[in-house]
Design an enzyme around this catalytic site. Structure first.
Site, PDB file in Angstrom:
ATOM      1  N   LYS A   1       0.806  -1.228   0.000  1.00  0.00           N
ATOM      2  CA  LYS A   1       0.000   0.000   0.000  1.00  0.00           C
ATOM      3  C   LYS A   1       0.835   1.273   0.000  1.00  0.00           C
ATOM      4  O   LYS A   1       0.494   2.269   0.621  1.00  0.00           O
ATOM      5  CB  LYS A   1      -0.988   0.013   1.185  1.00  0.00           C
ATOM      6  CG  LYS A   1      -1.952  -1.164   1.185  1.00  0.00           C
ATOM      7  CD  LYS A   1      -2.657  -1.381  -0.143  1.00  0.00           C
ATOM      8  CE  LYS A   1      -3.685  -0.310  -0.444  1.00  0.00           C
ATOM      9  NZ  LYS A   1      -4.308  -0.510  -1.800  1.00  0.00           N
TER      10      LYS A   1
ATOM     11  N   TRP B   1       0.347   1.951  -8.706  1.00  0.00           N
ATOM     12  CA  TRP B   1       0.551   3.215  -9.408  1.00  0.00           C
ATOM     13  C   TRP B   1       1.835   3.167 -10.235  1.00  0.00           C
ATOM     14  O   TRP B   1       1.861   3.471 -11.435  1.00  0.00           O
ATOM     15  CB  TRP B   1       0.626   4.338  -8.369  1.00  0.00           C
ATOM     16  CG  TRP B   1       0.471   5.714  -8.931  1.00  0.00           C
ATOM     17  CD1 TRP B   1       0.082   6.053 -10.200  1.00  0.00           C
ATOM     18  CD2 TRP B   1       0.696   6.940  -8.232  1.00  0.00           C
ATOM     19  NE1 TRP B   1       0.045   7.432 -10.327  1.00  0.00           N
ATOM     20  CE2 TRP B   1       0.423   7.987  -9.129  1.00  0.00           C
ATOM     21  CE3 TRP B   1       1.103   7.253  -6.931  1.00  0.00           C
ATOM     22  CZ2 TRP B   1       0.545   9.334  -8.779  1.00  0.00           C
ATOM     23  CZ3 TRP B   1       1.215   8.580  -6.586  1.00  0.00           C
ATOM     24  CH2 TRP B   1       0.937   9.614  -7.497  1.00  0.00           C
TER      25      TRP B   1
ATOM     26  N   HIS C   1       6.686  -7.391  -2.549  1.00  0.00           N
ATOM     27  CA  HIS C   1       6.627  -6.645  -1.284  1.00  0.00           C
ATOM     28  C   HIS C   1       7.729  -7.128  -0.339  1.00  0.00           C
ATOM     29  O   HIS C   1       7.718  -6.809   0.850  1.00  0.00           O
ATOM     30  CB  HIS C   1       5.268  -6.827  -0.603  1.00  0.00           C
ATOM     31  CG  HIS C   1       4.136  -6.116  -1.295  1.00  0.00           C
ATOM     32  ND1 HIS C   1       4.242  -4.820  -1.749  1.00  0.00           N
ATOM     33  CD2 HIS C   1       2.877  -6.530  -1.606  1.00  0.00           C
ATOM     34  CE1 HIS C   1       3.087  -4.460  -2.317  1.00  0.00           C
ATOM     35  NE2 HIS C   1       2.259  -5.481  -2.247  1.00  0.00           N
TER      36      HIS C   1
ATOM     37  N   ARG D   1       6.298   5.214   1.149  1.00  0.00           N
ATOM     38  CA  ARG D   1       5.219   6.150   1.484  1.00  0.00           C
ATOM     39  C   ARG D   1       5.287   6.449   2.975  1.00  0.00           C
ATOM     40  O   ARG D   1       5.643   5.574   3.771  1.00  0.00           O
ATOM     41  CB  ARG D   1       3.877   5.479   1.165  1.00  0.00           C
ATOM     42  CG  ARG D   1       2.665   6.362   1.370  1.00  0.00           C
ATOM     43  CD  ARG D   1       1.397   5.587   1.029  1.00  0.00           C
ATOM     44  NE  ARG D   1       0.248   6.460   0.867  1.00  0.00           N
ATOM     45  CZ  ARG D   1      -0.969   6.041   0.546  1.00  0.00           C
ATOM     46  NH1 ARG D   1      -1.182   4.746   0.322  1.00  0.00           N
ATOM     47  NH2 ARG D   1      -1.967   6.896   0.425  1.00  0.00           N
TER      48      ARG D   1
ATOM     49  N   SER E   1      -3.888   3.195   4.820  1.00  0.00           N
ATOM     50  CA  SER E   1      -4.194   2.515   3.570  1.00  0.00           C
ATOM     51  C   SER E   1      -4.159   0.992   3.762  1.00  0.00           C
ATOM     52  O   SER E   1      -5.019   0.258   3.263  1.00  0.00           O
ATOM     53  CB  SER E   1      -3.187   2.942   2.505  1.00  0.00           C
ATOM     54  OG  SER E   1      -3.548   2.413   1.259  1.00  0.00           O
TER      55      SER E   1
ATOM     56  N   ASP F   1      -7.602   9.238 -10.302  1.00  0.00           N
ATOM     57  CA  ASP F   1      -9.011   9.099 -10.701  1.00  0.00           C
ATOM     58  C   ASP F   1      -9.165   8.326 -12.009  1.00  0.00           C
ATOM     59  O   ASP F   1     -10.123   7.582 -12.186  1.00  0.00           O
ATOM     60  CB  ASP F   1      -9.675  10.475 -10.824  1.00  0.00           C
ATOM     61  CG  ASP F   1      -9.776  11.150  -9.456  1.00  0.00           C
ATOM     62  OD1 ASP F   1      -9.673  10.422  -8.447  1.00  0.00           O
ATOM     63  OD2 ASP F   1      -9.936  12.374  -9.399  1.00  0.00           O
TER      64      ASP F   1
ATOM     65  N   ARG G   1      -8.565   3.528  -2.895  1.00  0.00           N
ATOM     66  CA  ARG G   1      -9.535   4.219  -2.063  1.00  0.00           C
ATOM     67  C   ARG G   1      -9.469   5.731  -2.260  1.00  0.00           C
ATOM     68  O   ARG G   1     -10.374   6.349  -2.771  1.00  0.00           O
ATOM     69  CB  ARG G   1      -9.274   3.833  -0.601  1.00  0.00           C
ATOM     70  CG  ARG G   1     -10.472   3.842   0.316  1.00  0.00           C
ATOM     71  CD  ARG G   1     -10.092   3.311   1.691  1.00  0.00           C
ATOM     72  NE  ARG G   1      -8.866   3.951   2.159  1.00  0.00           N
ATOM     73  CZ  ARG G   1      -8.814   5.079   2.872  1.00  0.00           C
ATOM     74  NH1 ARG G   1      -9.914   5.697   3.211  1.00  0.00           N
ATOM     75  NH2 ARG G   1      -7.655   5.588   3.250  1.00  0.00           N
TER      76      ARG G   1
END
Length: 292
Positions: free
Chosen positions: A44, A49, A106, A128, A136, A229, A254
């Site tokens: 997360k 992305w 991961h 992050r 998240s 989006d 989310r």
């Protein structure tokens, strides 16, 4: 729901579940190639992305039909996963028709199969900030049946501080990769917050690391194509076709924001977190932003 969820156990000093260790030997013996690109993150932290971004960067012009018909989790396989509803990540990676192969993991740095280092493959790590990452991960664990059930937020908060998370402690993960980057020029270390702040600038850095030179127009299309989006609406990017995700609980994608932690942390939790953070973040050169 909770009965089918896996339980965590200590695996070589890292909390894991059997979905990521059952195929251990095959994964460790994975044969990397020099042109492979491994995308590594703590869960997360922007994995999908950056996977999507790299996939577009390399294949938007040559393999458009794949983008419209093959979900991102098949275009960029998750190396260590093995689950009865899914083809194993390792088999998917072995069968990838693309060159370079884009693969995600991961794993903390010490678990990366050694052929990636031997072949000098390129590794892109995305980090992050811990507060947003925790929030998240909490929502993700609620909707992802491959993960242990998260329980309530307060307990989860404590678990995160204690490093009792699948793939281990956030601190160990981001610091382990940061440390490795100091001696390994093949690692490009990115920050989620930087990507949000200026996607174009981060695409430039990524291209320079990968030796790619897309036109300015191409880069502009990329930067808008990978905005949250747009990806959230793309059924090939948003995991809505994945059988282990329960979208009735929460979408896989989310909010994708920086600072969402403020809607979850109490004042006391924030103070507790900051105290704990000072103790655990040892390297002053590794800096995160919790707002931009």
């Amino acid at each position: 729901m909770e009965t089918e969820r896996p339980t965590m156990f200590d695996f070589q000093g890292v909390q894991m579940t059997h979905f990521f260790t059952d195929n251990w030997e095959n994964v460790q013996n994975f044969q990397a190639r020099p042109d492979d690109v491994l995308i590594a993150t703590y869960p997360k932290a922007g994995t999908t992305w950056v996977s999507y971004l790299l996939d577009l960067l390399y294949f938007r012009q040559t393999a458009q039909e794949r983008q419209a018909s093959v979900p991102i989790y098949d275009r960029v396989p998750f190396l260590e996963i093995i689950h009865p509803c899914l083809e194993s990540g390792k088999d998917l990676a072995d069968k990838l028709p693309t060159s370079p192969r884009l693969i995600k993991t991961h794993f903390p740095v010490q678990f990366v199969p050694k052929s990636f280092w031997e072949q000098n493959s390129r590794l892109v790590y995305v980090a992050r900030n811990a507060k947003d990452n925790m929030v998240s991960y909490f929502h993700f664990d609620r909707m992802n049946k491959v993960q242990p059930w998260p329980g309530d937020w307060n307990n989860y908060f404590q678990r995160f501080l204690d490093g009792k998370m699948v793939f281990g402690s956030w601190y160990d993960h981001v610091s382990g990769w940061w440390e490795k980057k100091k001696t390994c020029p093949n690692i490009h270390y990115m920050f989620y917050e930087d990507l949000i702040e200026d996607t174009g600038r981060e695409i430039d850095k990524l291209c320079s690391f990968l030796g790619l030179s897309p036109s300015a127009e191409e880069k502009e299309k990329l930067a808008s194509g990978v905005q949250f989006d747009n990806m959230k609406k793309d059924s090939m990017a948003n995991y809505s076709t994945n059988p282990v995700m329960d979208f009735k609980i929460s979408p896989f994608m989310r909010k994708g924001k920086v600072g969402d932690w403020k809607d979850h942390f109490t004042v006391a939790q924030n103070e507790q977190f900051d105290e704990d953070y000072k103790k655990k973040m040892k390297d002053p050169t590794l800096k995160f932003r919790t707002e931009i």
